[in-house]
Design an enzyme around this catalytic site. Structure first.
Site, PDB file in Angstrom:
ATOM      1  CG  HIS A   1      -1.968   1.057   1.212  1.00 11.57           C
ATOM      2  ND1 HIS A   1      -3.111   0.965   0.452  1.00 11.57           N
ATOM      3  CD2 HIS A   1      -2.048   2.248   1.858  1.00 11.57           C
ATOM      4  CE1 HIS A   1      -3.851   2.046   0.640  1.00 11.57           C
ATOM      5  NE2 HIS A   1      -3.234   2.847   1.494  1.00 11.57           N
TER       6      HIS A   1
ATOM      7  CG  HIS B   1     -10.331   3.585   2.974  1.00 10.65           C
ATOM      8  ND1 HIS B   1     -10.914   3.809   4.200  1.00 10.65           N
ATOM      9  CD2 HIS B   1      -8.992   3.700   3.193  1.00 10.65           C
ATOM     10  CE1 HIS B   1      -9.980   4.068   5.102  1.00 10.65           C
ATOM     11  NE2 HIS B   1      -8.804   4.001   4.513  1.00 10.65           N
ATOM     12  CG  ASN B   2     -10.682  -1.120  -2.685  1.00 10.39           C
ATOM     13  OD1 ASN B   2     -11.471  -0.189  -2.865  1.00 10.39           O
ATOM     14  ND2 ASN B   2      -9.714  -1.397  -3.539  1.00 10.39           N
ATOM     15  CG  HIS B   3      -8.226  -4.802   1.807  1.00  7.17           C
ATOM     16  ND1 HIS B   3      -8.020  -4.361   0.526  1.00  7.17           N
ATOM     17  CD2 HIS B   3      -7.706  -6.065   1.860  1.00  7.17           C
ATOM     18  CE1 HIS B   3      -7.397  -5.307  -0.170  1.00  7.17           C
ATOM     19  NE2 HIS B   3      -7.199  -6.341   0.614  1.00  7.17           N
TER      20      HIS B   3
ATOM     21  N   GLY C   1      -2.456   9.133  -8.362  1.00 11.47           N
ATOM     22  CA  GLY C   1      -3.141   7.848  -8.381  1.00 11.47           C
ATOM     23  C   GLY C   1      -2.835   6.994  -7.171  1.00 11.47           C
TER      24      GLY C   1
END
Length: 731
Positions: free
Chosen positions: A49, A95-97, A529
């Site tokens: 990350h 902020h997927n997880h 990005g």
């Protein structure tokens, strides 16, 4: 470098996300085994990350420069020149997880984090956008995730006073175990008041401002760099907790301080919290940094150095102030009831030194830690090429029935239920609301405005990563063009599965290659990005999803259009060539139940030529409405225009069969005009395919040759009804 003598080497399960080789490298840099705090710092700084270790080899190949680019990738956000001394600052992040584990707070803190990335550079945030991906609507977790994520985005954005103006939401079973929440913020600043993160001046104070530090979000960065399994819910403590009212105060306090000459450098405490902000600021400035954690404002007692350095508590910033300016900062932050404390100072040592209770808990060389950050050339293999779909071999279907099913399917149904939960009008500058091709936000006191959108077509990327990557870029370019804006630059959010699998890495590489070609052809650079990898559960990856956020400029906001049909008698003109490409289309998936076939090819010269032609028509006032043709094809695009304007359409030309009406050929637009002959003559002169396809009518229906009239009300019920029915269902 000689390897340190082993004492008690950690077991693989205790490496905090580091590989054994990476742990060895950390030991070599230190010349000894790390303390717990040092181990934690290495683990977050070298996480996927934070370090982009699997992706930076390929990210470096993207075009990032143009004469209007002020700052490309590498800072908190990208910066472009929009004229008159103004700059636009924007970025998208995932902020997927966290959102899968705790949907409300995961999504809310995703919004908070991207806001800080933008205002930390001196910009007033003017708009939020989002791109959401959820699993199969029939999956038991999907409805709860949709409800929580949408509430989190609305709850945070509405309270902080920044309008949420555009976005997209889609559903697919590949996201059953890993939803995607990509948040984007756009801000505006003066060109001469942009702030960067490189520290300067040994001896200058390191100042902590904002909310207090707690234990929430510890190891959030490493959690976001690992795939899920059946025990993922146990990771809930790694999800941050946000407070939008504190964020609003922080925005105002920072912008007020930025109006003075007090700040040398400023950095958001985002992923990896105090660790990443301090290391990045000192590293970029070629300096060391000495921190005394006893001075860090804390909301919990007994926090260790490890916890303080890795906490991802929200609404916090780190600053380097000029000598003698501390009192100014303290006065401003006291007014907003926010903490402001000196927690250290810059040094010439080039080392990160962390002290607590008189003891040194970390003493690490910054440059080697940053420069030796792993960079992997992961093995990759190209995806297998799919064969095109032969439309003539598909069953003959009723056009009206197919259209009704498409406009009411989960991926095409109206998102009104979602965006009505967002305050898209706060601050009063939103000129085009959600639901169109792109949002438009005006700039106070100026004729100009900014257009913005987010797009991706993952089914294309899975079918052919290079074509899909290019299409994601050109789709944003078309959507900006369709409202009359000149596309300026993009920000990207690369959401993929496990990069250690060659097939997944091949998807990433292919998408980057396609994006690079499209950006170069369109002179549409990447300025910021984010990469989100390991989006999979129990070895099942999401569809490859490179989300593209595009920003364009309208020099005169009055010279814009939307997609709504307005005047009966106007002619609809189709710009671009139609061959009837049904591979990887929504028609094939929703009507035929088949997810197969090659995606539509991308002709970048045609994209540029057709788009420039359409934009010129809009700017010259030659058309009253415009919509690009994408998901669902021509008939879906016209139906959306008709529904938006509550006006019927009588088609005068077209071809029999589903391919013409539902094929997803690219580089196409539908425009409504009172001067069709002029438009057609101009297209012929420019050698651009164009044909008149029908007229706007007073009858509330679509009349397609060879088919019974299709009532608008029937289409509206299908289009507007699916999502509210789904969200109110208790099954």
């Amino acid at each position: 470098m000689k390897k340190p003598k082993r004492k008690s080497w950690p077991k693989p399960a205790d490496l905090m996300g580091l590989s054994p080789a990476e742990y060895d490298l950390a030991c070599n840099i230190l010349g000894r085994q790390p303390s717990q705090t040092e181990h934690g710092i290495f683990s977050v700084m070298w996480s996927e990350h934070c370090s982009y270790k699997s992706s930076k080899k390929w990210l470096k190949t993207l075009p990032t420069k143009a004469k209007w680019v002020i700052c490309g990738p590498g800072e908190n956000a990208g910066v472009i020149d929009i004229g008159d001394g103004d700059a636009c600052i924007f970025k998208i992040e995932s902020h997927n997880h966290p959102s899968y584990i705790e949907p409300y707070q995961g999504a809310a803190t995703g919004v908070g984090g991207i806001l800080r990335d933008v205002f930390t550079m001196g910009a007033r945030p003017i708009a939020n956008l989002n791109a959401l991906r959820f699993g199969d609507p029939a999956h038991p977790k999907t409805r709860r995730l949709v409800a929580g994520v949408v509430a989190g985005i609305g709850g945070y954005g509405n309270c902080v006073g920044v309008p949420t103006v555009a976005g997209e939401t889609n559903f697919h079973s590949s996201y059953n175990g890993n939803c995607l929440v990509n948040a984007m913020t756009v801000g505006v600043a003066r060109k001469d008041k942009i702030f960067y993160s490189a520290a300067a001046g040994a001896g200058n104070p390191v100042v902590y401002v904002g909310a207090k530090t707690g234990r929430d979000g510890i190891h959030g960065a490493t959690m976001a760099s690992a795939e899920f399994d059946d025990n993922s819910d146990e990771k809930r403590p790694t999800v941050q907790v946000g407070d939008p009212f504190v964020e609003k105060l922080l925005i105002e306090a920072c912008l007020e301080l930025m109006a003075t000459d007090a700040i040398i450098a400023i950095q958001d405490m985002g992923a990896a919290g105090l660790t990443s902000s301090s290391v990045e600021m000192a590293g970029k400035g070629g300096l060391g940094i000495d921190l005394d954690l006893d001075n860090v404002p804390a909301r919990e007692t007994g926090m260790t150095s490890y916890e303080m350095m890795l906490s991802e508590s929200q609404e916090r910033m780190l600053m380097i102030l000029k000598p003698g300016r501390l009192e100014i900062a303290q006065r401003i932050f006291a007014k907003y009831e926010l903490d402001c404390a000196i927690i250290g100072h810059l040094t010439k040592s080039g080392r990160l030194v962390v002290r607590k209770k008189g003891q040194i808990d970390a003493d690490m060389p910054i440059a080697p830690m940053v420069q030796a950050s792993p960079e992997y050339a992961r093995p990759w293999k190209p995806s297998r090429k799919r064969r095109p779909i032969v439309a003539g071999k598909l069953p003959v279907r009723d056009v009206a029935t197919s259209l009704e099913r498409l406009v009411g399917c989960p991926d095409m149904a109206s998102r009104r239920w979602i965006w009505e939960q967002y305050d898209h009008l706060v601050r009063g500058h939103t000129l085009q609301r959600p639901g169109g091709d792109a949002a438009i936000v005006g700039l106070p006191g100026r004729k100009k405005a900014l257009a913005m959108c987010v797009d991706s077509t993952p089914r294309y990327v899975e079918a052919d990563p290079e074509i899909g990557g290019a299409q994601a870029v050109v789709e944003t370019w078309r959507n900006l063009t369709a409202v009359g804006a000149t596309p300026m630059a993009i920000t990207d959010n690369m959401n993929f599965g496990n990069p250690e699998r060659p097939a997944i890495m091949g998807q990433f590489v292919g998408a980057i290659k396609g994006m690079r070609k499209a950006c170069r052809a369109l002179n549409y650079p990447v300025v910021s990005g984010n990469v989100s990898l390991y989006n999979e559960t129990n070895g099942k990856a999401i569809l490859p999803t490179p989300t593209i956020g595009g920003v364009g400029l309208l020099k005169d906001a009055t010279r814009s259009v939307d997609l709504a049909l307005k005047s009966p008698g106007e002619t609809l003109v189709l710009i671009g060539r139609t061959k009837g490409w049904l591979g990887a289309s929504l028609y094939l998936r929703e009507i035929e139940g088949r997810e197969e076939g090659a995606p539509p090819p991308i002709d970048l010269r045609a994209e540029k030529r057709n788009g420039d032609f359409v934009r010129a028509l809009i700017v010259k006032g030659k058309v009253s409405a415009c919509h690009d043709v994408s998901d669902g094809g021509l008939l879906v695009a016209v139906a959306e225009m008709a529904l938006a304007g509550n006006a019927g359409v009588r088609f005068s030309s077209g071809q029999a069969g589903s391919a013409f009406w539902f094929g997803e050929d690219q580089a196409r637009y539908v425009v409504a005009t009172k001067a069709p002959q002029r438009v057609l003559a101009a297209a012929k002169k420019a050698r651009i395919p164009a044909m008149a396809i029908g007229t706007v009518s007073t009858a509330p229906e679509l009349t397609v040759p060879g088919s019974a009239p299709i009532p608008l009300e029937k289409l509206r019920q299908a289009h507007e009804g699916w999502l509210p029915r789904y969200m109110s269902s208790k099954k």
